[in-house]
Scaffold this active site. Sequence first.
Site, PDB file in Angstrom:
ATOM      1  N   LYS A 116       0.890  -1.093  -0.203  1.00  0.00           N
ATOM      2  CA  LYS A 116      -0.001   0.120  -0.185  1.00  0.00           C
ATOM      3  C   LYS A 116       1.051   1.203   0.069  1.00  0.00           C
ATOM      4  CE  LYS A 116      -3.561  -2.871   0.321  1.00  0.00           C
ATOM      5  NZ  LYS A 116      -4.181  -3.214  -0.898  1.00  0.00           N
ATOM      6  N   GLY A 165      -7.792  -2.139   7.297  1.00  0.00           N
ATOM      7  CA  GLY A 165      -8.008  -1.965   8.708  1.00  0.00           C
ATOM      8  C   GLY A 165      -6.925  -2.618   9.659  1.00  0.00           C
ATOM      9  N   TYR A 202      -4.570  12.194   9.227  1.00  0.00           N
ATOM     10  CA  TYR A 202      -5.969  11.527   9.807  1.00  0.00           C
ATOM     11  C   TYR A 202      -7.274  12.457   8.911  1.00  0.00           C
ATOM     12  CZ  TYR A 202     -10.087   9.925  12.432  1.00  0.00           C
ATOM     13  OH  TYR A 202     -11.120   9.465  12.702  1.00  0.00           O
ATOM     14  N   HIS A 208     -15.904   6.978   1.968  1.00  0.00           N
ATOM     15  CA  HIS A 208     -15.007   6.251   1.162  1.00  0.00           C
ATOM     16  C   HIS A 208     -15.777   5.972  -0.148  1.00  0.00           C
ATOM     17  CE1 HIS A 208     -13.113   1.892   0.505  1.00  0.00           C
ATOM     18  NE2 HIS A 208     -13.829   2.031  -0.482  1.00  0.00           N
ATOM     19  N   GLU A 275      -9.642   3.428  -4.777  1.00  0.00           N
ATOM     20  CA  GLU A 275     -10.239   3.876  -3.667  1.00  0.00           C
ATOM     21  C   GLU A 275      -9.660   5.277  -3.314  1.00  0.00           C
ATOM     22  OE1 GLU A 275     -10.815  -0.430  -1.606  1.00  0.00           O
ATOM     23  OE2 GLU A 275      -9.877   1.205  -0.277  1.00  0.00           O
ATOM     24  N   ARG A 292      -8.880  -6.610  -8.153  1.00  0.00           N
ATOM     25  CA  ARG A 292      -9.864  -7.868  -8.306  1.00  0.00           C
ATOM     26  C   ARG A 292     -11.163  -7.410  -8.561  1.00  0.00           C
ATOM     27  NH1 ARG A 292      -9.470  -6.351  -2.590  1.00  0.00           N
ATOM     28  NH2 ARG A 292     -11.563  -5.869  -1.923  1.00  0.00           N
TER      29      ARG A 292
HETATM   30  C1  MV4 Z   1      -8.289   6.433   6.777  1.00  0.00           C
HETATM   31  C2  MV4 Z   1      -9.289   7.065   7.616  1.00  0.00           C
HETATM   32  C3  MV4 Z   1      -8.952   8.372   7.821  1.00  0.00           C
HETATM   33  N1  MV4 Z   1      -7.729   9.215   7.357  1.00  0.00           N
HETATM   34  N2  MV4 Z   1      -6.881   7.255   6.327  1.00  0.00           N
HETATM   35  C4  MV4 Z   1      -8.682   2.725   5.530  1.00  0.00           C
HETATM   36  C5  MV4 Z   1      -9.127   1.509   5.110  1.00  0.00           C
HETATM   37  C6  MV4 Z   1     -10.662   1.481   5.411  1.00  0.00           C
HETATM   38  N3  MV4 Z   1     -11.082   0.076   5.780  1.00  0.00           N
HETATM   39  C7  MV4 Z   1     -10.724   2.289   6.640  1.00  0.00           C
HETATM   40  N4  MV4 Z   1      -9.816   3.475   6.231  1.00  0.00           N
HETATM   41  C8  MV4 Z   1      -9.620   4.534   6.770  1.00  0.00           C
HETATM   42  N5  MV4 Z   1      -8.614   5.345   6.362  1.00  0.00           N
HETATM   43  C9  MV4 Z   1      -6.755   8.470   6.751  1.00  0.00           C
HETATM   44  N6  MV4 Z   1      -5.752   8.860   6.407  1.00  0.00           N
HETATM   45  C10 MV4 Z   1     -10.240   6.601   7.891  1.00  0.00           C
HETATM   46  C11 MV4 Z   1     -10.662   5.450   7.507  1.00  0.00           C
HETATM   47  C12 MV4 Z   1     -11.838   4.541   8.069  1.00  0.00           C
HETATM   48  C13 MV4 Z   1     -12.770   4.717   7.362  1.00  0.00           C
HETATM   49  C14 MV4 Z   1     -12.841   4.993   5.780  1.00  0.00           C
HETATM   50  C15 MV4 Z   1     -13.961   4.874   5.090  1.00  0.00           C
HETATM   51  C16 MV4 Z   1     -15.293   4.277   5.635  1.00  0.00           C
HETATM   52  C17 MV4 Z   1     -15.345   3.744   6.953  1.00  0.00           C
HETATM   53  C18 MV4 Z   1     -14.155   3.930   7.833  1.00  0.00           C
HETATM   54  C19 MV4 Z   1     -14.080   3.532   8.865  1.00  0.00           C
HETATM   55  C20 MV4 Z   1     -13.064   3.614   9.761  1.00  0.00           C
HETATM   56  C21 MV4 Z   1     -12.015   4.092   9.345  1.00  0.00           C
END
Ligand code: MV4
Length: 445
Positions: A116, A165, A202, A208, A275, A292
């Site tokens: 990643k 995650g 952050y 997403h 993404e 995929r």
């Molecule tokens: C993040 C984020 C905030 N800031 N990266 C990445 C993998 C995905 N499953 C969750 N991820 C996140 N990456 C940065 N720099 C917050 C999340 C995140 C999240 C993102 C989209 C939808 C739901 C989420 C739930 C928890 C954390």
Amino acid sequence: MFKKILIANRGEIALRIIRTCKELGIPTVAVYSVADKDSLHVVFADEAVCIGPAQSKDSYLKIPSIIAAAEVTGADAIHPGYGFLAENAEFSEICAESNIKFIGPSPDMINRMGDKALAKDTMRKVGVPVVPGSEGALKDIAEAKIIAKEIGYPVMLKASAGGGGKGMRIVWNEDEIEKAYQNASAEAEASFSNGEMYLEKYIENPHHVEIQIMGDQQGNVYQYGERDCTIQRRHQKLIEETPSPVITAETRKKMADAAILGAKSVNYEGAGTIEFLVDKHQKFYFIEMNTRIQVEHSITEMVNNIDLIKQQILVAAGEKITEIPKEPIGHCFEFRINAEDTENNFRPTPGKIDYLHFPGGFGVRIDSHIYNQYTIQPYYDSLIAKMIVWGSNRNHAIARAKRAFEEFAVEGIKTTIPFHMEVLENENFVKAEYDTSFIDKHFSK
Ligand code: MV4
């Protein structure tokens, strides 16, 4: 075109692939574990080969058994579906060495995007917007501290080999960073035998939003619009929708262009997903690329009236993409029906289904491998069905989803259906006022 395709998967995605193969007139081979002998993919495929005991590592992940199954049945291509071996570079490589076409990217592409930190740096270098942070992987904690100070807290530490995650930590201030780094890195080392970390700003309460792309061997790359996958619990997606209810037409266009730029710059072949996180100011940032077909591909199929699995097979066989994207029509949701008890921390609920009735009617698609009296095995993931609902607009799709859930009956096991019905009544959801904290805020008991 291929003479015969082996499907190295189980469950709904195995059926999904078999269906398209039948429509293309391509014979299929199912592989199955002992626990899946009564599974529908075994019945629907033209041939089936038992590849081992129930545990995935002894069957669906056992590369020599799958290659042997392809060789004895004369399959000249393997579709890996999602999960299991879909993003395993070694498997892609062994397929190539065995003269079997892996319906997916090259080992090199899987490695490049599976790392990643490297994927993100690759995209940054060609001008795709990325979350501010380290350029590639971190050397050590000292470097993490310097970069975090530069970009400002809070920051996120993520495992290079992670995704979804694992090995991820939010760090609110400098006092926490050393411990967070050590813990996350140790977790990544234990899970992926790779403790390498990277760091980024952050982004608070993002959406997403991912773009579906498809590349062919002639160098064409197309994009089929976005999916909003913000409704997740512990990084497991539960509801996806398209179009995203939060991005503007301008953002959509910019994201689509960025996705095509990224995919073209790596000569991407096959189906993939770029993404992004989208913040409250419509700024978007690349986070990961999946190499995929994904669980949620179906909503893209519905609004574009296309068959993504068919396009995957065509491009793997060296043909041009036949379904060129047009304007998507209407609105689509996918609801993941899992065998889980949502009132008890989403605990898996394997067991026998004593009564089953699927909804139907206009605009409702069910992709599922379950049937009445089927026993859900405890060895695999708990997805038992996907309900995909199309409407002429978002409100119409919500009304139709409610109507469809009223027709949906699964008895004998608990499922996520009651959870989805509650979400559909939630006023914030209906107004599309949700972010990543939605489930925790409204549905944790
Ligand atoms: C993040 C984020 C905030 N800031 N990266 C990445 C993998 C995905 N499953 C969750 N991820 C996140 N990456 C940065 N720099 C917050 C999340 C995140 C999240 C993102 C989209 C939808 C739901 C989420 C739930 C928890 C954390």
